[in-house]
Design a protein around this motif. Structure first.
Motif, PDB file in Angstrom:
ATOM      1  N   TYR A  57       0.826  -1.208   0.000  1.00 38.73           N
ATOM      2  CA  TYR A  57       0.000   0.000   0.000  1.00 38.73           C
ATOM      3  C   TYR A  57       0.863   1.262   0.000  1.00 38.73           C
ATOM      4  O   TYR A  57       0.615   2.199  -0.769  1.00 38.73           O
ATOM      5  CB  TYR A  57      -0.937   0.006   1.205  1.00 38.73           C
ATOM      6  N   LEU A  58       1.886   1.274   0.822  1.00 33.93           N
ATOM      7  CA  LEU A  58       2.773   2.441   0.854  1.00 33.93           C
ATOM      8  C   LEU A  58       3.551   2.574  -0.452  1.00 33.93           C
ATOM      9  O   LEU A  58       3.808   3.682  -0.924  1.00 33.93           O
ATOM     10  CB  LEU A  58       3.736   2.343   2.039  1.00 33.93           C
ATOM     11  N   LYS A  59       3.895   1.452  -1.064  1.00 32.12           N
ATOM     12  CA  LYS A  59       4.595   1.478  -2.349  1.00 32.12           C
ATOM     13  C   LYS A  59       3.697   2.074  -3.432  1.00 32.12           C
ATOM     14  O   LYS A  59       4.151   2.902  -4.246  1.00 32.12           O
ATOM     15  CB  LYS A  59       5.007   0.056  -2.737  1.00 32.12           C
ATOM     16  N   ARG A  60       2.431   1.691  -3.456  1.00 37.67           N
ATOM     17  CA  ARG A  60       1.510   2.190  -4.477  1.00 37.67           C
ATOM     18  C   ARG A  60       1.263   3.686  -4.308  1.00 37.67           C
ATOM     19  O   ARG A  60       1.157   4.426  -5.293  1.00 37.67           O
ATOM     20  CB  ARG A  60       0.177   1.436  -4.388  1.00 37.67           C
ATOM     21  N   SER A  63       5.430   5.713  -4.633  1.00 38.56           N
ATOM     22  CA  SER A  63       6.549   5.102  -5.358  1.00 38.56           C
ATOM     23  C   SER A  63       7.640   6.111  -5.701  1.00 38.56           C
ATOM     24  O   SER A  63       8.814   5.748  -5.819  1.00 38.56           O
ATOM     25  CB  SER A  63       6.044   4.435  -6.640  1.00 38.56           C
ATOM     26  N   ASP A  64       7.278   7.391  -5.854  1.00 37.50           N
ATOM     27  CA  ASP A  64       8.259   8.423  -6.221  1.00 37.50           C
ATOM     28  C   ASP A  64       8.884   9.106  -5.009  1.00 37.50           C
ATOM     29  O   ASP A  64       9.675  10.040  -5.167  1.00 37.50           O
ATOM     30  CB  ASP A  64       7.610   9.488  -7.112  1.00 37.50           C
ATOM     31  N   LYS A  65       8.494   8.669  -3.811  1.00 36.87           N
ATOM     32  CA  LYS A  65       8.995   9.274  -2.555  1.00 36.87           C
ATOM     33  C   LYS A  65       8.686  10.773  -2.511  1.00 36.87           C
ATOM     34  O   LYS A  65       9.527  11.584  -2.123  1.00 36.87           O
ATOM     35  CB  LYS A  65      10.509   9.053  -2.416  1.00 36.87           C
ATOM     36  N   LEU A  66       7.454  11.132  -2.860  1.00 39.35           N
ATOM     37  CA  LEU A  66       7.064  12.544  -2.923  1.00 39.35           C
ATOM     38  C   LEU A  66       6.027  12.935  -1.872  1.00 39.35           C
ATOM     39  O   LEU A  66       5.703  14.124  -1.749  1.00 39.35           O
ATOM     40  CB  LEU A  66       6.497  12.873  -4.307  1.00 39.35           C
ATOM     41  N   TYR A  67       5.506  11.956  -1.126  1.00 37.12           N
ATOM     42  CA  TYR A  67       4.410  12.292  -0.222  1.00 37.12           C
ATOM     43  C   TYR A  67       4.680  11.991   1.253  1.00 37.12           C
ATOM     44  O   TYR A  67       4.123  12.662   2.121  1.00 37.12           O
ATOM     45  CB  TYR A  67       3.124  11.584  -0.670  1.00 37.12           C
ATOM     46  N   PHE A  68       5.482  10.992   1.532  1.00 38.86           N
ATOM     47  CA  PHE A  68       5.714  10.631   2.927  1.00 38.86           C
ATOM     48  C   PHE A  68       7.173  10.865   3.320  1.00 38.86           C
ATOM     49  O   PHE A  68       8.089  10.605   2.533  1.00 38.86           O
ATOM     50  CB  PHE A  68       5.372   9.158   3.175  1.00 38.86           C
ATOM     51  N   SER A 131      15.245  10.736 -10.562  1.00 44.17           N
ATOM     52  CA  SER A 131      13.801  10.569 -10.764  1.00 44.17           C
ATOM     53  C   SER A 131      13.290   9.193 -10.361  1.00 44.17           C
ATOM     54  O   SER A 131      12.079   8.992 -10.245  1.00 44.17           O
ATOM     55  CB  SER A 131      13.441  10.840 -12.230  1.00 44.17           C
ATOM     56  N   ASP A 132      14.170   8.238 -10.155  1.00 41.79           N
ATOM     57  CA  ASP A 132      13.777   6.882  -9.762  1.00 41.79           C
ATOM     58  C   ASP A 132      13.582   6.817  -8.251  1.00 41.79           C
ATOM     59  O   ASP A 132      14.543   6.868  -7.478  1.00 41.79           O
ATOM     60  CB  ASP A 132      14.837   5.884 -10.209  1.00 41.79           C
ATOM     61  N   GLY A 133      12.322   6.701  -7.834  1.00 44.98           N
ATOM     62  CA  GLY A 133      12.024   6.657  -6.405  1.00 44.98           C
ATOM     63  C   GLY A 133      12.638   5.479  -5.683  1.00 44.98           C
ATOM     64  O   GLY A 133      12.862   5.528  -4.464  1.00 44.98           O
ATOM     65  N   ASN A 134      12.926   4.406  -6.410  1.00 43.37           N
ATOM     66  CA  ASN A 134      13.526   3.227  -5.783  1.00 43.37           C
ATOM     67  C   ASN A 134      14.988   3.449  -5.409  1.00 43.37           C
ATOM     68  O   ASN A 134      15.554   2.676  -4.633  1.00 43.37           O
ATOM     69  CB  ASN A 134      13.435   2.019  -6.725  1.00 43.37           C
ATOM     70  N   LYS A 135      15.598   4.497  -5.968  1.00 46.29           N
ATOM     71  CA  LYS A 135      17.020   4.742  -5.724  1.00 46.29           C
ATOM     72  C   LYS A 135      17.262   5.852  -4.703  1.00 46.29           C
ATOM     73  O   LYS A 135      18.390   6.291  -4.533  1.00 46.29           O
ATOM     74  CB  LYS A 135      17.719   5.072  -7.042  1.00 46.29           C
ATOM     75  N   VAL A 136      16.194   6.315  -4.072  1.00 50.76           N
ATOM     76  CA  VAL A 136      16.351   7.326  -3.030  1.00 50.76           C
ATOM     77  C   VAL A 136      15.645   6.844  -1.763  1.00 50.76           C
ATOM     78  O   VAL A 136      14.714   6.028  -1.819  1.00 50.76           O
ATOM     79  CB  VAL A 136      15.767   8.690  -3.462  1.00 50.76           C
ATOM     80  N   THR A 137      16.096   7.343  -0.628  1.00 50.95           N
ATOM     81  CA  THR A 137      15.470   6.999   0.648  1.00 50.95           C
ATOM     82  C   THR A 137      14.348   7.988   0.938  1.00 50.95           C
ATOM     83  O   THR A 137      14.219   9.021   0.274  1.00 50.95           O
ATOM     84  CB  THR A 137      16.501   7.048   1.782  1.00 50.95           C
TER      85      THR A 137
END
Length: 729
Positions: A57-60, A63-68, A131-137
């Motif tokens: 759910y958190l991934k969906r 995914s871009d690490k822009l909200y939490f 731009s890849d959310g998977n590559k940032v914390t």
């Protein structure tokens, strides 16, 4: 099969409901209990399922690490292993908390983005954006979250600014005096204005998401935690699913899109009420919708899916549309009808390669008549086309299942029976039962000549069953790239059916699609995860980009059962020899060599999403990338086909069958295309006789056919398939 629901779960959901929560509790508990009861390999409702729901759910949502921020995640963390308890109790504390924070962030981000775009960016600073959310914390706090947004918005502005500067450079190179150059300050201001417009539409789209939309997404995440194909459908989503599977709907026949914030006609479907009226055209904007003589509803600014619900309706009912066409506004009255989505149906043509006539059938999906309403069935349509191609005296037939995501199981079994006599086609295993074998009942194959099946990474489910059966029987050649790997069977259950009459006020609850079985080839192996490996492999530019079953969250595993009893085709093609000849041919082929190189390019671009936010550095990198990418333009150029489906002066194709050779040659010359491909080939493409008759009777049909035929002249894999068929005995 029925969804088994214990009375305790339902009572716990509705005896002491919070009014807003009553319906969603019922949906949650009926859905989960049904999945537990019917799923092929159900995950117990325990900590493991809870962990999956929490992470997915958190991934969906983020995914871009822009909200939490990490601070938000710390607040969510206590729920990671107690969501199973929440399901049993019918509580939504985790969902409510996450969406409260998400909504808050959405509002903050919207305000911050407008603030960012209110003043110029400094593009001389040397900094990067990942731009890849998977590559940032996760950003640690609000300050770091704002910094990620700042870089994103700066990057989007940089892209638009660079594009405008490139347009100016091109105009200068061409000495285009009509182009009026702007100073840098004006360009940068225009770029920010463009980004602001896009971002406002982006945030508005999210703001339009109501609680029903959000809870639907949450239910879907829970279902997906059992496997990728177990899904929850809200009532309207179920209608869309049925439309996709049947290839038809009831409505007016206008495909819509949102352009510049307006609901606009993108295409008018030939033969539909919208088309017959002559009053609607591409580019017209919908303003209001009324049901017959009812009060018009203003749909300006409405979400597209909501507007579509108002426009669609039962056959024979009236809809009145207020349309803006150009500068004028008018009201158009239409009577809804059944719309046939022709692009979803099987389509055939004839390809002549150096004198060898080859039948070509493109099947976009395995559609069927689910409710007995008279909709098309793909097995019937393909059988008709095969008969027609046999009458055209073709040497072989190509069945194109590329990008075909599947569909009706019954129809794929019938379709294999067109090419294979009576015998097993696929095995299905359900929990606690012996494998069931589905067989073709045709006593003899309708078509016995050379057969080739084209597949790729998005050929899935029913497409894989068809390809696997043809391969196991050694009936034909499978060509392309490895398929998707969906080897599971789903069944849709309507949740309303499991609701006691005393709770009818909660309807409609929607539906749940549950994975109830697995497919197995007649050789015993499943198509799950591994898919089907072609006999003849050809380069695929997208081979590294396909998101296959094995890449999805929580897919079921590969396994094997006892093979079925079947007899291989007596005149099996020599796939080893055919593969060797194809490999030798395309290894020296400039187009296929470029396709291999392009696949690597796409992979590198996918894996490298770090961009400089310095204007000079970004433009240098883009110029280098553009120059390099020009070499791949050859792939999309027309191959050495010679189309004989031309439409002189916009008229339907003339009947050339009895024309003198000189006249035929003149038509060919007008439609001749060339590009460097290994070897010398004269390849002609034409419609079937039946399609020619339609084209002569209907100019619009002729234009659509001509577009389709010209599209396949830019298909290297199909071109190679004609050569492989030519090598077959």
């Amino acid at each position: 099969m029925l969804l088994m629901l214990t009375s305790g779960l339902l009572l716990c959901a509705v005896l002491h409901p919070v009014p807003k929560s009553e319906k969603r509790r019922a949906i949650l508990q009926i859905m989960v209990s049904g999945i537990e009861s019917e799923h092929f390999d159900p995950l117990p409702v325990n900590d493991s399922l809870s962990d999956r729901i929490y992470k997915l759910y958190l991934k969906r949502l983020n995914s871009d690490k822009l909200y939490f921020t990490q601070e938000d995640i710390d607040k969510f963390k206590p729920y990671e292993y107690i969501l199973d308890t929440a399901i049993n109790q019918g509580t939504f504390e985790f969902y409510d908390l996450v969406n409260k924070v998400w909504s808050k962030r959405l509002g903050q981000d919207s305000v911050y983005v407008k603030e960012l775009l209110s003043k110029p960016f400094d593009f001389t600073v040397k900094e990067d954006f990942q731009s890849d959310g998977n590559k940032v914390t996760y950003p640690k706090n609000d300050k770091e979250l704002n910094e990620r947004w700042r870089k994103l918005i700066k990057y989007e502005t940089l892209v638009d600014l660079a594009d405008m500067m490139n347009d100016e450079d091109k105009a200068k190179e061409k000495k285009d005096t009509s182009y009026k150059a702007k100073p840098y300050v004006k360009l940068e201001d225009s770029a920010r204005a463009m980004v602001l417009k896009n971002e406002e539409a982006y945030f508005k789209n999210f703001a339009d998401f109501n609680d029903t939309d959000r809870i639907t997404e949450f239910f879907d995440v829970i279902a997906n935690c059992f496997d990728p194909h177990t899904e929850y459908f809200a009532p309207e989503e179920r209608k869309n699913f049925d439309i996709d599977m049947s290839g038809q709907l009831e409505g007016i026949g206008a495909q819509l899109a949102v352009k510049s914030g307006k609901i606009t006609i993108e295409k008018v479907i030939p033969g539909s009420p919208a088309w017959k009226s002559g009053e609607l055209k591409e580019g017209d904007v919908f303003l209001k919708v009324a049901q017959g003589k009812g009060e018009p509803v203003d749909i300006e600014g409405m979400r597209l899916d909501k507007a579509v619900q108002l426009i669609r309706g039962k056959k024979g009912t009236e809809v009145r549309l207020t349309i803006k066409s150009g500068t004028s506004t008018k009201v158009v009255s239409l009577i809804r009808d059944v719309i046939q989505l022709q692009e979803k149906y099987a389509h055939a043509g004839i390809i002549e390669n150096n004198g060898q006539r080859i039948g070509y059938i493109r099947l976009p999906e395995f559609y069927t008549d689910f409710d007995g309403s008279g909709a098309h069935r793909c097995s019937d349509d393909v059988r008709t086309l095969v008969k027609e191609l046999k009458g055209e005296n073709v040497k072989g037939i190509i069945i194109d299942l590329r990008d075909n995501g599947g569909g009706s199981l019954q129809d794929v079994v019938k379709m294999v029976g067109i090419f294979v006599p009576q015998g097993p086609i696929v095995q299905i295993k359900s929990p606690g039962r012996k494998p069931q074998t589905l067989s073709s009942t045709d006593s003899a194959a309708l078509y016995k000549g050379p057969l080739l099946v084209l597949v790729n990474g998005y050929s899935a489910s029913a497409s894989e069953i068809f390809a696997a059966a043809i391969q196991d029987y050694k009936r034909g050649v499978i060509m392309g790239s490895q398929t998707y790997g969906k080897g599971t069977v789903q069944q849709i259950f309507t949740l309303d059916d499991k609701l006691p009459p005393s709770f009818n006020n909660l309807k409609p609850l929607g539906s749940v699609k549950i994975t109830i079985s697995k497919f197995y080839r007649i050789n015993g192996g499943t198509t799950q995860k591994d898919g089907v490996m072609p006999d003849v492999l050809v380069p695929d530019p997208y081979q590294y980009l396909y998101e296959k079953e094995k890449n999805a969250d929580y897919p079921l595993s590969w396994d094997k059962i006892t093979p079925a009893n079947y007899k291989e085709w007596g005149n099996a093609p020599d796939v080893t020899s055919l593969s060797d000849q194809s490999v030798k041919r395309i290894s020296n082929d400039s187009v296929f060599n470029l396709m291999r190189e392009e696949a690597t390019r796409f992979k590198n671009e996918r894996d490298s999403l770090l961009y400089s936010l310095n204007l000079d550095e970004y433009r240098k990198a883009e110029k280098k990338r553009t120059e390099y990418n020009k070499r791949f333009n050859l792939i999309s150029r027309t191959l050495p086909f010679e189309s004989i489906s031309g439409i002189p002066n916009g008229k339907a194709i003339p009947d050339m069958s009895s024309a003198p050779d000189k006249e035929k040659d003149s038509l060919l010359v007008a439609n001749r295309f060339f590009s460097p491909v290994a070897g010398k080939y004269t390849v002609l493409i034409s419609p079937t006789t039946g399609e020619k008759d339609k084209m002569r009777a209907d100019t619009n049909e002729a234009k659509m056919e001509d577009i389709w035929l010209k599209r396949i002249t830019k298909d290297p894999e199909l071109f190679e398939a004609t050569r492989v068929i030519g090598d077959m005995k």
